[in-house]
Design a protein around this motif. Structure first.
Motif, PDB file in Angstrom:
ATOM      1  N   LEU A  66      75.131  38.977 -10.678  1.00  0.00           N
ATOM      2  CA  LEU A  66      74.950  37.638 -11.266  1.00  0.00           C
ATOM      3  C   LEU A  66      75.827  37.480 -12.510  1.00  0.00           C
ATOM      4  CD1 LEU A  66      71.056  37.312 -10.986  1.00  0.00           C
ATOM      5  CD2 LEU A  66      72.696  35.702 -10.000  1.00  0.00           C
ATOM      6  N   ALA A 119      69.733  37.746  -3.598  1.00  0.00           N
ATOM      7  CA  ALA A 119      69.544  39.190  -3.843  1.00  0.00           C
ATOM      8  C   ALA A 119      68.581  39.827  -2.848  1.00  0.00           C
ATOM      9  CB  ALA A 119      69.043  39.419  -5.269  1.00  0.00           C
ATOM     10  N   PHE A 124      62.771  35.761 -10.853  1.00  0.00           N
ATOM     11  CA  PHE A 124      62.926  37.066 -11.495  1.00  0.00           C
ATOM     12  C   PHE A 124      63.780  36.870 -12.752  1.00  0.00           C
ATOM     13  CE2 PHE A 124      65.109  41.282 -11.757  1.00  0.00           C
ATOM     14  CZ  PHE A 124      63.980  42.033 -12.031  1.00  0.00           C
ATOM     15  N   LYS A 147      64.013  46.733  -1.771  1.00  0.00           N
ATOM     16  CA  LYS A 147      64.554  45.623  -0.972  1.00  0.00           C
ATOM     17  C   LYS A 147      64.605  46.008   0.515  1.00  0.00           C
ATOM     18  CE  LYS A 147      65.677  43.091  -4.627  1.00  0.00           C
ATOM     19  NZ  LYS A 147      64.736  43.607  -5.642  1.00  0.00           N
ATOM     20  N   PHE A 179      68.319  47.540  -4.427  1.00  0.00           N
ATOM     21  CA  PHE A 179      67.254  48.244  -5.144  1.00  0.00           C
ATOM     22  C   PHE A 179      66.299  48.809  -4.078  1.00  0.00           C
ATOM     23  CE2 PHE A 179      62.973  48.088  -7.007  1.00  0.00           C
ATOM     24  CZ  PHE A 179      63.157  48.855  -8.128  1.00  0.00           C
ATOM     25  N   GLY A 183      72.069  44.102  -8.680  1.00  0.00           N
ATOM     26  CA  GLY A 183      72.079  42.653  -8.453  1.00  0.00           C
ATOM     27  C   GLY A 183      72.219  41.853  -9.744  1.00  0.00           C
ATOM     28  N   THR A 225      67.679  30.099  -6.022  1.00  0.00           N
ATOM     29  CA  THR A 225      67.229  31.474  -5.784  1.00  0.00           C
ATOM     30  C   THR A 225      66.269  31.501  -4.605  1.00  0.00           C
ATOM     31  OG1 THR A 225      67.450  31.906  -8.137  1.00  0.00           O
ATOM     32  CG2 THR A 225      66.062  33.420  -6.905  1.00  0.00           C
ATOM     33  N   GLY A 251      72.149  49.261  -6.619  1.00  0.00           N
ATOM     34  CA  GLY A 251      73.390  48.870  -5.952  1.00  0.00           C
ATOM     35  C   GLY A 251      73.295  47.427  -5.514  1.00  0.00           C
ATOM     36  N   LEU A 272      63.280  33.582  -3.012  1.00  0.00           N
ATOM     37  CA  LEU A 272      62.353  34.649  -3.407  1.00  0.00           C
ATOM     38  C   LEU A 272      61.490  35.043  -2.221  1.00  0.00           C
ATOM     39  CD1 LEU A 272      61.052  33.137  -6.766  1.00  0.00           C
ATOM     40  CD2 LEU A 272      62.800  34.896  -6.513  1.00  0.00           C
TER      41      LEU A 272
HETATM   42  C1  LIG Z   1      65.798  37.067  -6.930  1.00  0.00           C
HETATM   43  C2  LIG Z   1      66.389  38.262  -7.591  1.00  0.00           C
HETATM   44  N1  LIG Z   1      67.615  38.173  -8.166  1.00  0.00           N
HETATM   45  C3  LIG Z   1      68.184  39.222  -8.757  1.00  0.00           C
HETATM   46  C4  LIG Z   1      67.575  40.452  -8.785  1.00  0.00           C
HETATM   47  C5  LIG Z   1      68.238  41.582  -9.497  1.00  0.00           C
HETATM   48  O1  LIG Z   1      68.582  42.640  -8.670  1.00  0.00           O
HETATM   49  P1  LIG Z   1      68.690  44.136  -9.225  1.00  0.00           P
HETATM   50  O2  LIG Z   1      67.292  44.665  -9.370  1.00  0.00           O
HETATM   51  O3  LIG Z   1      69.489  44.853  -8.198  1.00  0.00           O
HETATM   52  O4  LIG Z   1      69.384  44.069 -10.546  1.00  0.00           O
HETATM   53  C6  LIG Z   1      66.310  40.604  -8.213  1.00  0.00           C
HETATM   54  C7  LIG Z   1      65.627  41.908  -8.249  1.00  0.00           C
HETATM   55  O5  LIG Z   1      64.492  42.069  -7.853  1.00  0.00           O
HETATM   56  C8  LIG Z   1      65.692  39.475  -7.593  1.00  0.00           C
HETATM   57  O6  LIG Z   1      64.468  39.560  -7.057  1.00  0.00           O
END
Ligand SMILES: Cc1ncc(COP(=O)(O)O)c(C=O)c1O
Length: 375
Positions: free
Chosen positions: A64, A159, A86, A186, A183, A60, A131, A194, A133
């Motif tokens: 971004l 994400a 995050f 998730k 991840f 993820g 975002t 991925g 959450l």
């Molecule tokens: C809100 C948010 N964005 C981005 C990510 C990044 O994802 P990744 O862990 O797959 O890199 C996360 C990961 O926990 C997240 O919680």
């Protein structure tokens, strides 16, 4: 711990044989990365979300990075991003040489505050990253309206929100582009890192597809249209995710059932506890986060009862050492900072038995009953 926060053994138990088969099949094929299983998974997410373009990537964070770069973010550009989030929503901006402009969050939901967003927009602002959450979504309608007025692109960090709906539209499809992380923790957790990028914007999709694979177009090998990354998805990860996607709605449904029990019982503990109960049926419960008075004492009490919890997140991003150079001070993001002092995540996963959910509820209720007796 009697009740762990994550329970990976339970989560993957059903797929033990399937995982063995996939690893054997891919490991003895000639196709390891970005081949037909990845294409099949992209198609499956296209069907599930209705997005015109789905681009599978390594994780993820990389989704971004690719999207920010595809939106023209680099040195001299400001990107508006939540102070309470995050790390990826700010680190990716800095790693591209651009400036994160931190925005405070809504005091009730913890998501990007549209009013503070409008106050923080600068002449160099190009992109905003709302975002979502835990299981709560940012107010996309207000953010979109402000973004349109100031000519900002909207990169929706969805994400953790695959399957959530706002105003009849899937999370990830409310901005110019979105993403889903797979991840293992998730809701659609894979067997490794991925993610996918989703967008209806042809140009963003075209550039993102090339950025993930060294700037190549997938037709002419070793011809590089621009400098890109190696941020591709593995076939093993893709094959497992396609398999798991077929039961994803059931997993989401079970998560909602657990959250409904938490919502009902914990809402009754107000004002010691604050939980967001709105839009329950359209939420994708990734983690169950509540605001709790005497949070640290509660966490210790739960630990003594064998219940593991987590703190999402212990500090707002601008006050992390990684961003010290920007020069923010305590008090700059009052709502976000309150969240860091009060938020606590309770265990929630599809495989969690009701009995454990009730044990957690009883322990939280006992804690506040005991606290009251001692006041
Ligand atoms: C809100 C948010 N964005 C981005 C990510 C990044 O994802 P990744 O862990 O797959 O890199 C996360 C990961 O926990 C997240 O919680």
């Amino acid at each position: 711990m009697t009740i762990p926060f994550f329970n990976y053994a339970a989560r993957y138990a059903e797929d033990r044989q399937k995982i063995k088969d996939i690893v054997y099949e891919v490991g003895t094929s000639d196709n390891f990365i970005l081949k037909e299983r990845v294409a099949e998974f992209e198609q499956a997410i296209r069907s599930y979300t209705g997005a015109q373009h789905v681009i599978a990537v390594a994780n993820g964070t990389t989704a971004l990075t690719i999207l920010l770069k595809a939106m023209g973010v680099g040195p001299g550009v400001d990107v508006l991003t939540p102070a309470f989030s995050f790390i990826s929503t700010a680190s990716t901006i800095v790693l591209l040489g651009a400036n994160p402009i931190f925005v405070d969050v809504n005091p009730l939901t913890g998501m990007l505050d549209p009013e503070d967003l409008e106050r923080k927009i600068t002449p160099s602002s190009k992109v905003v990253i709302p975002t979502h959450l835990f299981s709560v979504m940012a107010d996309m309608k207000s953010i979109r309206e402000i973004a349109d007025r100031y000519g900002l692109r909207v990169l929706e960090d969805s994400a953790v929100s695959l399957g959530a709906i706002q105003d009849g539209q899937q999370a990830g499809r409310l901005g110019d582009a979105g993403l889903y992380s797979f991840f293992p923790a998730k809701p659609l957790g894979g067997i490794g890192d991925g993610a996918v990028i989703v967008t209806d914007d042809d140009e963003l999709a075209r550039i993102s597809r090339m950025l993930r694979n060294h700037g190549q177009d997938g037709i002419t090998r070793f011809y590089h249209h621009f400098v890109g990354y190696n941020h591709r998805m593995d076939e093993v990860v893709a094959a497992y995710l396609t398999h798991k996607l077929s039961r994803f709605d059931d997993l989401l449904h079970r998560r909602r059932q657990i959250a409904a029990q938490y919502n009902a019982a914990l809402h009754a503990l107000s004002p010691d506890v604050y939980v967001v109960t709105e839009n329950h049926d359209s939420r994708a419960y990734y983690t169950y986060v509540m605001q709790a008075e005497r949070r640290d004492e509660l966490q210790l009490y739960l630990k003594e009862q064998g219940i593991e919890t987590q703190i999402y997140y212990p500090s707002v991003l601008p006050l992390q050492p990684a961003f010290a150079g920007i020069g923010h001070e305590a008090g700059d993001f009052p709502h976000g900072e309150t969240f860091t002092q009060k938020s606590i995540a309770l265990p929630l996963y599809a495989e969690m038995p009701d009995e454990h959910v009730q044990q957690v509820i009883a322990a939280v209720s006992d804690f506040y009953a005991k606290v009251k007796l001692h006041v």
